[in-house]
Design a protein around this motif. Structure first.
Motif, PDB file in Angstrom:
ATOM      1  N   PHE A  84      73.573  -2.908  17.631  1.00 53.35           N
ATOM      2  CA  PHE A  84      74.777  -2.224  17.136  1.00 53.35           C
ATOM      3  C   PHE A  84      74.633  -0.721  17.337  1.00 53.35           C
ATOM      4  O   PHE A  84      73.543  -0.176  17.144  1.00 53.35           O
TER       5      PHE A  84
ATOM      6  N   THR B 262      67.521 -11.030  12.920  1.00 56.56           N
ATOM      7  CA  THR B 262      66.932  -9.773  13.368  1.00 56.56           C
ATOM      8  C   THR B 262      67.978  -9.056  14.209  1.00 56.56           C
ATOM      9  O   THR B 262      68.590  -9.659  15.089  1.00 56.56           O
TER      10      THR B 262
ATOM     11  N   VAL C 284      73.152  -7.623  23.778  1.00 53.21           N
ATOM     12  CA  VAL C 284      71.949  -8.257  23.267  1.00 53.21           C
ATOM     13  C   VAL C 284      70.733  -7.815  24.065  1.00 53.21           C
ATOM     14  O   VAL C 284      70.825  -7.475  25.241  1.00 53.21           O
ATOM     15  N   MET C 285      69.584  -7.810  23.369  1.00 53.13           N
ATOM     16  CA  MET C 285      68.354  -7.340  23.967  1.00 53.13           C
ATOM     17  C   MET C 285      67.292  -8.421  23.776  1.00 53.13           C
ATOM     18  O   MET C 285      67.348  -9.198  22.824  1.00 53.13           O
ATOM     19  N   ASN C 286      66.347  -8.456  24.703  1.00 50.07           N
ATOM     20  CA  ASN C 286      65.243  -9.416  24.622  1.00 50.07           C
ATOM     21  C   ASN C 286      64.104  -8.797  23.824  1.00 50.07           C
ATOM     22  O   ASN C 286      63.448  -7.880  24.275  1.00 50.07           O
TER      23      ASN C 286
ATOM     24  N   LEU D  11      78.081  -8.192  25.656  1.00 48.73           N
ATOM     25  CA  LEU D  11      78.709  -9.429  25.206  1.00 48.73           C
ATOM     26  C   LEU D  11      80.221  -9.283  25.327  1.00 48.73           C
ATOM     27  O   LEU D  11      80.776  -8.251  24.937  1.00 48.73           O
TER      28      LEU D  11
ATOM     29  N   VAL E  73      79.351  -3.134  19.146  1.00 53.53           N
ATOM     30  CA  VAL E  73      78.335  -4.135  19.476  1.00 53.53           C
ATOM     31  C   VAL E  73      77.988  -3.926  20.939  1.00 53.53           C
ATOM     32  O   VAL E  73      78.771  -4.234  21.833  1.00 53.53           O
TER      33      VAL E  73
ATOM     34  N   VAL F 127      66.685 -13.251  21.159  1.00 51.28           N
ATOM     35  CA  VAL F 127      67.890 -12.550  21.593  1.00 51.28           C
ATOM     36  C   VAL F 127      68.464 -11.829  20.379  1.00 51.28           C
ATOM     37  O   VAL F 127      68.916 -12.476  19.437  1.00 51.28           O
ATOM     38  N   ILE F 128      68.418 -10.514  20.378  1.00 54.27           N
ATOM     39  CA  ILE F 128      68.913  -9.807  19.188  1.00 54.27           C
ATOM     40  C   ILE F 128      70.085  -8.891  19.553  1.00 54.27           C
ATOM     41  O   ILE F 128      70.102  -8.268  20.615  1.00 54.27           O
ATOM     42  N   PRO F 129      71.070  -8.832  18.687  1.00 58.59           N
ATOM     43  CA  PRO F 129      72.229  -7.974  18.956  1.00 58.59           C
ATOM     44  C   PRO F 129      71.899  -6.519  18.636  1.00 58.59           C
ATOM     45  O   PRO F 129      71.122  -6.232  17.728  1.00 58.59           O
TER      46      PRO F 129
END
Lengths: 155, 124, 723
Positions: free
Chosen positions: A65, A93, A54-56, A44, A51, A61-63
């Motif tokens: 860390f 999530t 993002v992942m599927n 991103l 950060v 779509v979840i960030p």
């Protein structure tokens, strides 16, 4: 009234411990949705270093860390041995990249000690408390603080 | 044999309330959302009792009573008028039109069911 | 169905009824003597009252009643509608809407407005106040009531015998009554004996089955008071001869002798010899008895029915509809989104296999793709709703705003059957309210000024909606004085929003309105003192993936145009590369794509570039640079330019590394799990399962200008902070 089994269970907590940046951390088991192997993420723009992107996750779509980077312990090398802990916080999530997941820890509430007055405020806020296990110490991660501060930084 | 009720009311809320009360009391419930639909489906539903609102689009309650009591399909099926007014004037108008009885909105389940039971012989 | 869900349905229905009410009132403005319209208005109010009664929403019931009573008088042509009454109806309608909302949210409303409205309404009723003929407690035939009243009494000791003579008229049967059922009801109160009087039964050849020839003599031993018996006969009063008298002598014995056969009155005990007097005793089931057979009044319900029953039920009445929980629709939309992604994945995998002969497979895949699209369009259509209710709500805003500002305004709507996604409609309500309020407050002139300018005293606020090329266009325009650009510019400078030494074009000045913290009102009026500026409108529209623009002509008026995507779930996009990342950019924002000749690109200053497009120079924004991903490695040979038009910067060329594909993508929010990211509007999932970011061209351009001396720099920084 005598202590019932139920009341006892109330003070009993289960944590999953893991390693990030060489240190031992844990999260309460009820917050954790699943544990996945690391797969490359989509980066991103304009986000802090910790950060990762993002992942599927099955269409969501979840960030992700990097917890090690978050605690100032350096970036976790992205390789397939690392794992992502998928956790729920505040209706969202998120995923946390950590080096490895260790064990399930069952402790009494009284065994959780308050975070000592450490120097970094950000770090102190991100730690709910400490649990000593054998010779070592496990830090309880405050997920809300992790996510909030990330949002604050990025947004 | 279950007792069939045909409720004609343009208010979905009232239809729902009637459905819950009446199905709970063991009636078979059918509904129509205006007078025209009510008289249209009447032959197919072939109800044992009709409950009708007065103020409705297309055909009002008096129209329903009139159609059911005089038209080519005239019937002596009991027709109960649902009304928010409890004036004697309305009652006698309804009675003169051919209504069997009336229920004043808001109705309570107990009285509605007992009235229907009395008009149809329905056993819960 | 629980009581709560019925309650929910009630409030849903109220929304529809209130819509119908507003629409009806609007029609009454034009043709107040169309009784169909008045009737519809009356019914809306009446139905709200009816439902509210069921939930004991007394305040709503009582206000609706006042409203309805006056409307009823109009309906009866006992009251003519003038402008003043029409205004009252509008305000009463507004208040009714407020009452419904308050009842739904269980909040309290200020009494003052209501008292005023009720007084005004009642002033039309010549003293016969609405409350008088309004009686909601009258519950008919509550059989339990009297029993409870008698709770303290010993029922046995108070048992009495009533003698009832009951002679139905023909009308009693015609009205659907059945004497036997009445007897059943009586029998519930005690022990009943029934004796039919056949004396009026005519000879067989003159027998008219429709005539009422039977009468009955009944004896009831009960502890119920006489009023209870009258209640049983309430419905047949006037349809029969009825005498009820209490047996003064029989009472005490009756309690000891509850069996009908043992009753002291000889007439009621069955005597086999009396064949002419068939008897029904309550001990005998009253199903088929001689009395019933003889009366022959109940016609065969099947009579004549087969010939008249229409065969096609579906063709009658209103179009059948199905009410579905929105969650279910949304789950379905999500699943269909997954289906489309899945279809893209399969296509990609098969392509990667590089099979030698795949013609038929390709055909099947194409069919799969089309089917998936069909399903998706079908599902999205479920969420689409006409903008009409939204527009109708605005008529209230126009009314309130004109009342508050002393201006005269009417609202005109165009294309209110245009369908838009439900969420878009919901989220458009606030911005639209603000814009409409602004249009009256700041756009229109006072009546005197309008007269002076040669205009109609009453200004027009025009709301229009239309579908055009995959987008929804919504316009809010007024025929007021147009924007005062001098004042806008002065204000912006005064607030330090723009540097004092820069020349601005008219559109640029107009767009200053969208800067945060900007307010054109010379003084804070009652309406605009809410701390909401046009920047909030812009952000709200932006959040919906839309754009808002402004055009204004001095003396003629101002128009705000909103362009929105048809749906929030999918979007047509170009799949592009930026640096080494795959991203998506909405096709709707792109005017054309250019593979530039290096000759056409010129460097301006140190690092700014422009491209010459058909003779005019267009600034280039490097997307990778704007996103902080580093610039494209070779500016001159690589890259494709996407020409976009933005409100603030005019034409701009976005440089990307390559365009790969054009496809429909499923929009996934970044904010639901993370936060908004500048320059990125959302994300999508590509055929390979990877996430691609969906770019926001306008934001990107703003970001690129952010560090410079641009007047909009501050805006961009604000947005960065607010996320």
């Amino acid at each position: 009234m005598a202590e019932t089994a139920e009341a006892l269970a109330d003070t009993q907590f289960e944590f999953i411990t893991f390693s990030a940046g060489g240190q031992s951390y844990c999260l309460e088991i009820t917050q954790i949705r699943e544990i996945r192997r690391w797969t490359p993420v989509t980066a991103l723009p304009h986000t802090p270093q910790d950060v990762l992107g993002v992942m599927n996750l099955r269409g969501a779509v979840i960030p992700i860390f990097d917890l090690s980077a978050r605690f100032g312990l350096g970036a976790t090398p992205a390789n397939e041995r690392n794992v992502v802990i998928v956790a729920a916080v505040d209706g969202a999530t998120i995923g946390l990249l950590v080096e490895s997941v260790s064990e399930i820890l069952s402790v009494d509430k009284s065994a959780i000690q308050e975070t000592p007055d450490i120097k970094s405020e950000a770090t102190r806020n991100s730690i709910l408390g400490m649990i000593s296990v054998d010779e070592s110490m496990v830090r309880v991660v405050n997920l809300d603080a992790v996510v909030d501060s990330e949002k604050g930084l990025s947004a | 044999m279950t007792t069939k009720v045909l409720a004609i009311d343009d208010s979905r809320t009232i239809r729902n309330l009637l459905r819950v009360s009446l199905e709970g009391a063991g009636f078979e419930f059918h509904s129509a959302c205006d007078g025209q639909e009510g008289v249209d489906i009447f032959p197919d539903v072939d109800p044992d009792v009709v409950i009708t609102d007065i103020n409705m689009p297309k055909m009002d309650g008096f129209g329903v009573i009139d159609t059911l009591r005089s038209g080519p399909n005239r019937t002596n099926v009991p027709i109960l008028v649902l009304t928010t007014e409890s004036s004697d004037d309305l009652k006698s108008r309804a009675r003169n039109a051919g209504a069997t009885g009336w229920i004043v909105k808001p109705f309570d389940d107990g009285s509605l069911v007992s009235v229907l039971r009395r008009l149809t012989g329905h056993v819960s | 169905m629980s009581v709560n869900s019925i309650r929910d349905t009630f409030f849903e229905e109220c929304e529809e009824l209130l819509e119908a009410l507003v629409e009806g009132l609007a029609q009454m403005e034009d043709t107040s003597d169309d009784m169909e319209v008045v009737n519809a208005v009356f019914r809306s109010v009446h139905s709200i009252k009816g439902g509210a009664g069921a939930f004991a929403l007394d305040r709503l019931v009582s206000f609706a009643h006042s409203f309805e009573t006056v409307m009823d008088k109009v309906r009866d042509r006992a009251l003519a509608v003038d402008e003043k009454l029409m205004g009252l109806f509008h305000r009463a309608g507004d208040h009714l809407a407020d009452l419904v909302a308050a009842a739904r949210d269980e909040t309290e409303l200020d009494d003052e407005i209501e008292t005023g409205l009720v007084n005004e309404l009642e002033s039309y009723l010549d003293g016969d106040t609405a409350v008088e003929d309004f009686c909601f407690d009258a519950v008919t035939l509550d059989f339990d009531g009297p029993q409870i009243d008698l709770g303290g009494e010993d029922p046995v000791s108070s048992a009495r015998v009533f003698h009832i003579r009951f002679a139905p008229s023909r009308a009693l049967y015609e009205n659907g009554h059945e004497p036997l059922l009445i007897f059943d009801a009586l029998a519930e109160f005690g022990s009943l004996s029934v004796e039919a009087d056949l004396s009026l039964l005519p000879e067989f050849d003159s027998f008219d089955p429709a005539d009422a020839v039977l009468s009955w003599q009944l004896s009831l031993t009960t502890s119920e008071p006489e009023t209870t018996l009258h209640e049983v006969f309430e419905f047949v009063e006037g349809l029969c001869a009825l005498e009820i008298e209490m047996d003064q002598t029989a009472g005490p014995q009756a309690i000891e002798l509850p069996e009908p056969s043992a009753l002291p009155d000889e007439a009621v005990s069955p005597t086999p010899q009396d064949t002419a007097l068939p008897q029904i005793s309550t001990d005998v089931p009253v199903g088929v008895t001689s009395a019933e057979t003889l009366t022959g009044k109940k016609p065969d319900p099947g009579q004549g029915k087969s010939t008249t029953a229409p065969a096609t039920k579906e063709l009658r009445g209103p179009k059948p509809t199905l009410r579905v929980d929105l969650d279910r629709v949304d789950r379905l939309i999500n699943t269909v989104g997954e289906l489309i992604i899945n279809q893209a994945m399969i296509s990609q995998r098969i392509e990667e296999l590089d099979l030698p002969t795949v013609a038929h497979l390709t055909n099947e895949l194409e069919a799969y793709k089309l089917l998936a699209r069909d399903i998706q369009e079908g599902v999205m259509a479920i969420r689409a709703q006409p903008v009409k209710p939204l527009f109708q709500r605005m008529s209230r805003i126009v009314r309130e705003a004109s009342d508050a500002t002393g201006k005269k305004a009417k609202m005109v709507t165009v294309g209110d059957s245009t369908e838009v996604d439900k969420t878009v409609i919901e989220r458009l309500a606030d911005p639209l309210t603000h814009m409409v309020r602004n249009a009256v407050d700041h756009g229109l002139e006072l009546p005197a000024e309008r007269t002076e300018a040669g205009k109609d005293q009453t200004g027009t606020i025009r709301l229009s909606a239309a579908h055009r090329s995959g987008s929804v266009f919504i316009e809010i325009s007024d025929d007021g004085a147009g924007l005062n650009r001098e004042r806008i510019l002065a204000k912006a400078m005064e607030k330090g929003l723009v540097p004092p030494d820069v020349e601005f074009s008219d559109p640029e000045i107009d767009n200053l309105l969208f800067l945060p913290g900007f307010s054109t009102a010379g003084q804070v009026s009652a309406l605009s003192g809410r701390g909401v500026g046009m920047d909030v409108v812009k952000n709200a529209v932006h959040a919906l993936g839309g754009r808002v623009s402004i055009t204004s002509t001095p003396g003629k008026g101002t128009t705000f145009a909103i362009v929105l995507p048809l749906t929030l779930a999918v979007m047509d996009g170009f799949v592009i590369s930026v640096a080494d990342q795959t991203m998506v950019i909405p096709i709707s924002s792109i005017l054309e794509t250019i593979r530039p000749n290096p000759r056409d690109i010129h460097v301006v200053g140190t690092d700014s570039e422009v491209v010459s497009v058909r003779g005019s120079y267009v600034p280039i924004v490097d997307v990778a640079d704007s996103l902080g991903l580093g610039q494209c490695d070779d500016k001159n040979s690589n890259g494709i330019l996407l020409l976009v038009s933005t409100e603030m910067q005019g034409l701009t060329a976005l440089r990307v590394t390559a365009i790969h594909d054009q496809r429909q993508v499923v929009i996934k929010s970044l904010e639901s799990n993370y936060a908004a990211i500048p320059g990125v509007s959302a994300a999508t999932i590509l055929g390979d399962g990877k996430i691609a970011l969906i770019l926001d061209p306008e934001e990107l351009i703003r970001l690129a200008h952010a560090p410079g001396h641009d007047p909009f720099a501050q805006h961009s920084r604000m947005e960065l902070r607010h996320g």
